[in-house]
Design a protein around this motif. Structure first.
Motif, mmCIF file in Angstrom:
data_model
loop_
_atom_site.group_PDB
_atom_site.id
_atom_site.type_symbol
_atom_site.label_atom_id
_atom_site.label_comp_id
_atom_site.label_asym_id
_atom_site.label_seq_id
_atom_site.Cartn_x
_atom_site.Cartn_y
_atom_site.Cartn_z
ATOM 1 N N THR A 1 23.984 29.520 -2.025
ATOM 2 C CA THR A 1 23.204 28.295 -1.860
ATOM 3 C C THR A 1 23.905 27.326 -0.926
ATOM 4 O O THR A 1 23.262 26.648 -0.110
ATOM 5 N N GLN A 2 25.242 27.261 -1.019
ATOM 6 C CA GLN A 2 25.980 26.387 -0.116
ATOM 7 C C GLN A 2 25.822 26.846 1.330
ATOM 8 O O GLN A 2 25.674 26.022 2.244
ATOM 9 N N GLN B 1 23.150 21.528 -5.769
ATOM 10 C CA GLN B 1 23.008 22.239 -4.500
ATOM 11 C C GLN B 1 21.551 22.595 -4.229
ATOM 12 O O GLN B 1 21.046 22.381 -3.122
ATOM 13 N N MET C 1 29.465 24.623 -13.621
ATOM 14 C CA MET C 1 28.994 25.304 -12.418
ATOM 15 C C MET C 1 27.471 25.276 -12.337
ATOM 16 O O MET C 1 26.898 25.153 -11.251
ATOM 17 N N TRP D 1 25.938 32.781 -6.610
ATOM 18 C CA TRP D 1 24.764 31.966 -6.273
ATOM 19 C C TRP D 1 25.169 30.627 -5.669
ATOM 20 O O TRP D 1 24.508 30.120 -4.758
ATOM 21 N N CYS D 2 26.249 30.045 -6.178
ATOM 22 C CA CYS D 2 26.727 28.768 -5.622
ATOM 23 C C CYS D 2 27.163 28.942 -4.164
ATOM 24 O O CYS D 2 26.854 28.102 -3.305
ATOM 25 N N PHE E 1 25.315 23.885 -9.326
ATOM 26 C CA PHE E 1 24.312 24.694 -8.635
ATOM 27 C C PHE E 1 22.990 23.950 -8.529
ATOM 28 O O PHE E 1 22.324 23.994 -7.488
#
Length: 264
Positions: free
Chosen positions: A244-245, A159, A152, A240-241, A156
């Protein structure tokens, strides 16, 4: 998915053309371990433990963190996208029948898979060379959490670098953003000094940042430390992923109309 697997396969094979890069990457993987061996060897002459690390535990941490840090190669994504936006050649990617972000994620996966074996081999060799009593977790669940968190973390960073790259659509020059990202990541990922040596108040702040979970916490989990943070770390990094996406989609949707396929 077949299209992305093909992109991944192409970039995996492309690494064979750069054999010298493989050699230097393995050497760089070791350089930090050699530095740690020399530095901490002197420190541990005076004491048995430092922040609950033994000498072999400290070197084990550096070996794992160096291995994970060398796998994180997504920094070139932001530079590639920025340069192509500025010279008007991003169209080469846009016309492909795949998501632009998905293309770069697949590209990164292909590169990581190629170097994975070599970096793992380099780490194993230096465990033998330095005669390190390697410290590793015995918990299958913690090992699984560490693997998932490391994967992950790599995603991240893809991303984040993709987001910084497409920010060129608005700002044209993103070097300041990249400098901030690189310096912040170098500190908070624990790739220079284990964060366990920092004041606890500062570490609590770092736990709010995604970089804490990219290299540092997976390395600690793999070496049998900070096990109580495993699940919480996965949840925070997943958040956070998602965030950010959302930022990637918002920026691309708003500013892609500014791209006209002409150099500036």
């Amino acid at each position: 998915m077949r299209k992305y697997r093909e992109v991944m396969r192409v970039y995996l094979k492309a690494q064979l053309a750069w054999r010298a890069d493989v050699v230097f990457n393995m050497l760089f993987t070791v350089s930090k371990v050699l530095f740690a061996w020399l530095l901490w060897g002197m420190i541990f002459r005076e004491r048995d433990t430092v922040a609950d690390f033994t000498f072999h535990g400290m070197l084990s941490y550096y070996i794992v963190s160096s291995f994970l840090a060398r796998l994180e190669m997504s920094g070139g994504i932001s530079g590639e996208i920025s340069a192509r936006i500025r010279n008007g050649t991003l169209s080469n990617y846009i016309v492909l029948p795949v998501s632009l972000e998905g293309y770069f994620a697949a590209m990164e996966a292909g590169v990581v898979l190629f170097y994975l074996v070599f970096d793992l081999f380099a780490a194993a060799v230096w465990v033998f060379v330095f005669r390190i009593q390697f410290v590793f977790t015995h918990s299958v669940s913690i090992f699984g959490c560490g693997l998932l968190m490391a994967a992950m973390g790599l995603f991240f960073m893809v991303q984040l670098n993709f987001l910084l790259g497409i920010m060129t659509l608005k700002y044209e020059e993103i070097s300041t953003f990249l400098m901030i990202k690189d310096n912040l990541a170098a500190l908070v990922t624990g790739s220079i000094i284990p964060l366990a040596l920092f004041p606890e108040a500062l570490v609590r702040v770092m736990r709010l940042l995604p970089f804490y979970y990219v290299t540092y916490l997976p390395s600690m989990l793999f070496t049998g430390r900070c096990e109580e943070e495993a699940v919480r770390g996965l949840v925070i990094l997943a958040g956070w992923c998602v965030f950010t996406q959302g930022a990637v989609m918002a920026v691309w949707r708003k500013y892609r109309i500014k791209y006209d396929g002409a150099g500036i």
